[in-house]
Motif scaffolding. Structure first.
Motif, PDB file in Angstrom:
ATOM      1  N   LEU A  43       0.673  -1.175   0.075  1.00 44.75           N
ATOM      2  CA  LEU A  43       0.012   0.094   0.064  1.00 44.75           C
ATOM      3  C   LEU A  43       1.066   1.389  -0.034  1.00 44.75           C
ATOM      4  N   LEU A  44       1.996   1.273   0.725  1.00 41.95           N
ATOM      5  CA  LEU A  44       2.794   2.324   0.912  1.00 41.95           C
ATOM      6  C   LEU A  44       3.438   2.868  -0.183  1.00 41.95           C
ATOM      7  N   VAL A  45       4.090   1.808  -1.147  1.00 38.19           N
ATOM      8  CA  VAL A  45       5.175   2.071  -2.096  1.00 38.19           C
ATOM      9  C   VAL A  45       4.318   2.640  -3.225  1.00 38.19           C
ATOM     10  N   PRO A  46       3.053   2.484  -3.562  1.00 34.30           N
ATOM     11  CA  PRO A  46       2.457   3.338  -4.627  1.00 34.30           C
ATOM     12  C   PRO A  46       2.326   4.775  -4.392  1.00 34.30           C
ATOM     13  N   TYR A  47       1.933   5.174  -3.385  1.00 37.09           N
ATOM     14  CA  TYR A  47       1.931   6.503  -2.657  1.00 37.09           C
ATOM     15  C   TYR A  47       3.254   7.161  -2.977  1.00 37.09           C
ATOM     16  N   LEU A  48       4.189   6.453  -2.617  1.00 33.80           N
ATOM     17  CA  LEU A  48       5.811   6.944  -2.574  1.00 33.80           C
ATOM     18  C   LEU A  48       5.802   7.328  -4.376  1.00 33.80           C
ATOM     19  N   GLN A  49       5.511   6.349  -4.982  1.00 37.45           N
ATOM     20  CA  GLN A  49       5.939   6.227  -6.202  1.00 37.45           C
ATOM     21  C   GLN A  49       5.054   7.534  -6.923  1.00 37.45           C
ATOM     22  N   CYS A  50       3.874   7.683  -6.485  1.00 36.85           N
ATOM     23  CA  CYS A  50       3.046   8.861  -7.140  1.00 36.85           C
ATOM     24  C   CYS A  50       3.731  10.212  -6.864  1.00 36.85           C
ATOM     25  N   LEU A  52       6.661  10.756  -6.265  1.00 35.38           N
ATOM     26  CA  LEU A  52       7.792  10.800  -7.000  1.00 35.38           C
ATOM     27  C   LEU A  52       7.743  11.134  -8.286  1.00 35.38           C
ATOM     28  N   GLY A  53       6.417  10.956  -8.647  1.00 33.57           N
ATOM     29  CA  GLY A  53       6.185  11.089 -10.172  1.00 33.57           C
ATOM     30  C   GLY A  53       6.804   9.866 -10.869  1.00 33.57           C
ATOM     31  N   GLU A  54       6.719   8.734 -10.450  1.00 36.22           N
ATOM     32  CA  GLU A  54       7.186   7.375 -10.808  1.00 36.22           C
ATOM     33  C   GLU A  54       6.126   6.179 -11.099  1.00 36.22           C
ATOM     34  N   LYS A  62      -2.857  11.983  -5.446  1.00 37.84           N
ATOM     35  CA  LYS A  62      -2.841  13.447  -6.052  1.00 37.84           C
ATOM     36  C   LYS A  62      -2.848  14.582  -5.331  1.00 37.84           C
ATOM     37  N   GLU A  63      -3.978  14.551  -4.286  1.00 37.36           N
ATOM     38  CA  GLU A  63      -4.079  15.604  -3.317  1.00 37.36           C
ATOM     39  C   GLU A  63      -2.807  15.940  -2.532  1.00 37.36           C
ATOM     40  N   LEU A  64      -2.041  14.677  -1.951  1.00 31.91           N
ATOM     41  CA  LEU A  64      -0.831  14.944  -1.370  1.00 31.91           C
ATOM     42  C   LEU A  64       0.097  15.631  -2.239  1.00 31.91           C
ATOM     43  N   LYS A  65       0.400  14.760  -3.438  1.00 31.79           N
ATOM     44  CA  LYS A  65       1.305  15.464  -4.409  1.00 31.79           C
ATOM     45  C   LYS A  65       1.289  16.836  -4.839  1.00 31.79           C
ATOM     46  N   SER A  66      -0.048  17.416  -5.144  1.00 36.70           N
ATOM     47  CA  SER A  66      -0.393  18.792  -5.144  1.00 36.70           C
ATOM     48  C   SER A  66       0.004  19.854  -4.239  1.00 36.70           C
ATOM     49  N   HIS A  67       0.098  19.404  -2.886  1.00 33.26           N
ATOM     50  CA  HIS A  67       0.529  20.184  -1.656  1.00 33.26           C
ATOM     51  C   HIS A  67       1.769  20.074  -0.834  1.00 33.26           C
ATOM     52  N   ILE A  68       2.509  18.724  -1.278  1.00 34.79           N
ATOM     53  CA  ILE A  68       3.859  18.390  -0.383  1.00 34.79           C
ATOM     54  C   ILE A  68       4.929  19.479  -0.625  1.00 34.79           C
ATOM     55  N   LYS A  69       4.814  20.100  -1.482  1.00 37.23           N
ATOM     56  CA  LYS A  69       6.103  21.130  -1.449  1.00 37.23           C
ATOM     57  C   LYS A  69       5.811  22.288  -0.550  1.00 37.23           C
ATOM     58  N   TRP A 102      13.082   8.083   1.565  1.00 39.08           N
ATOM     59  CA  TRP A 102      13.062   9.700   1.975  1.00 39.08           C
ATOM     60  C   TRP A 102      14.127  10.281   1.323  1.00 39.08           C
ATOM     61  N   ASN A 103      15.093   9.706   0.830  1.00 39.89           N
ATOM     62  CA  ASN A 103      16.231  10.454   0.407  1.00 39.89           C
ATOM     63  C   ASN A 103      15.881  10.746  -1.055  1.00 39.89           C
ATOM     64  N   LYS A 104      14.820  10.041  -1.802  1.00 46.28           N
ATOM     65  CA  LYS A 104      14.390  10.400  -2.925  1.00 46.28           C
ATOM     66  C   LYS A 104      13.535  11.500  -2.707  1.00 46.28           C
ATOM     67  N   LEU A 105      12.694  11.426  -1.868  1.00 45.64           N
ATOM     68  CA  LEU A 105      11.636  12.513  -1.528  1.00 45.64           C
ATOM     69  C   LEU A 105      12.409  13.857  -1.120  1.00 45.64           C
ATOM     70  N   THR A 106      13.378  13.895  -0.531  1.00 43.27           N
ATOM     71  CA  THR A 106      14.089  15.075  -0.069  1.00 43.27           C
ATOM     72  C   THR A 106      14.737  15.604  -1.161  1.00 43.27           C
ATOM     73  N   ALA A 107      15.614  14.783  -2.132  1.00 46.18           N
ATOM     74  CA  ALA A 107      15.883  15.165  -3.445  1.00 46.18           C
ATOM     75  C   ALA A 107      15.107  15.867  -4.297  1.00 46.18           C
ATOM     76  N   LYS A 108      13.845  15.507  -4.287  1.00 47.54           N
ATOM     77  CA  LYS A 108      12.957  16.169  -5.304  1.00 47.54           C
ATOM     78  C   LYS A 108      12.141  17.184  -4.841  1.00 47.54           C
ATOM     79  N   TYR A 109      11.836  17.349  -3.510  1.00 48.71           N
ATOM     80  CA  TYR A 109      11.127  18.401  -2.769  1.00 48.71           C
ATOM     81  C   TYR A 109      11.964  19.312  -2.124  1.00 48.71           C
ATOM     82  N   ASP A 110      13.037  19.051  -1.613  1.00 54.18           N
ATOM     83  CA  ASP A 110      13.888  20.081  -0.866  1.00 54.18           C
ATOM     84  C   ASP A 110      15.412  19.487  -0.840  1.00 54.18           C
ATOM     85  N   PRO A 111      15.946  19.746  -2.355  1.00 56.94           N
ATOM     86  CA  PRO A 111      17.358  19.412  -2.650  1.00 56.94           C
ATOM     87  C   PRO A 111      18.396  20.031  -1.736  1.00 56.94           C
ATOM     88  N   ASN A 112      18.349  21.142  -1.173  1.00 55.90           N
ATOM     89  CA  ASN A 112      19.155  21.880  -0.425  1.00 55.90           C
ATOM     90  C   ASN A 112      18.873  21.213   1.234  1.00 55.90           C
TER      91      ASN A 112
END
Length: 127
Positions: A43-50, A52-54, A62-69, A102-112
């Motif tokens: 259940l978790l991995v599809p949310y994470l892939q979503c 991440l755009g993967e 979709k709701e989470l992705k639109s507001h995460i940043k 977590w590392n993929k998410l931070t690289a995508k949404y908070d690279p610094n």
């Protein structure tokens, strides 16, 4: 009795209007069972892939992705109390049990690391 019903409707409308003006996120998904999702990688991995755009996204994804940043940048400033609590649980789980994601998410949404370092320091489980 009619007055009481009318008063309740007016109060509800006022509360909804105040939330909309404040720009809060929808609370429709606040009752999702996070324990079930976090304890089941199927259940978790599809949310994470979503997010991440993967992969494909469910409506909550979709709701989470639109507001995460924005939520990261504002420390969940528009989140309801339930969303703040849930966000902290999910981030804690990812930091402590899904480091690769977590590392993929931070690289995508908070690279610094401007916003996520606070969470890492606060929510990392001491081993």
């Amino acid at each position: 009795m009619k007055f009481l019903v009318l008063a309740c409707l007016v109060a509800f409308a006022a509360a909804a209007s105040a939330r909309a003006q404040r720009g809060g996120y929808t609370e429709i998904y606040d009752t999702i069972d996070l324990d079930e999702i976090l304890s089941n990688r199927r259940l978790l991995v599809p949310y994470l892939q979503c997010v991440l755009g993967e992969g494909k996204c469910t409506p909550p994804g979709k709701e989470l992705k639109s507001h995460i940043k924005e939520a990261l940048e504002t420390q969940c400033g528009k989140c309801s109390p339930a969303q703040v609590k849930g966000t902290r649980r999910v981030i804690s789980h990812l930091i402590n049990h899904e480091a690769d994601y977590w590392n993929k998410l931070t690289a995508k949404y908070d690279p610094n690391g401007q916003f996520t370092k606070k969470y890492e320091n606060e929510l990392r489980t001491q081993v």
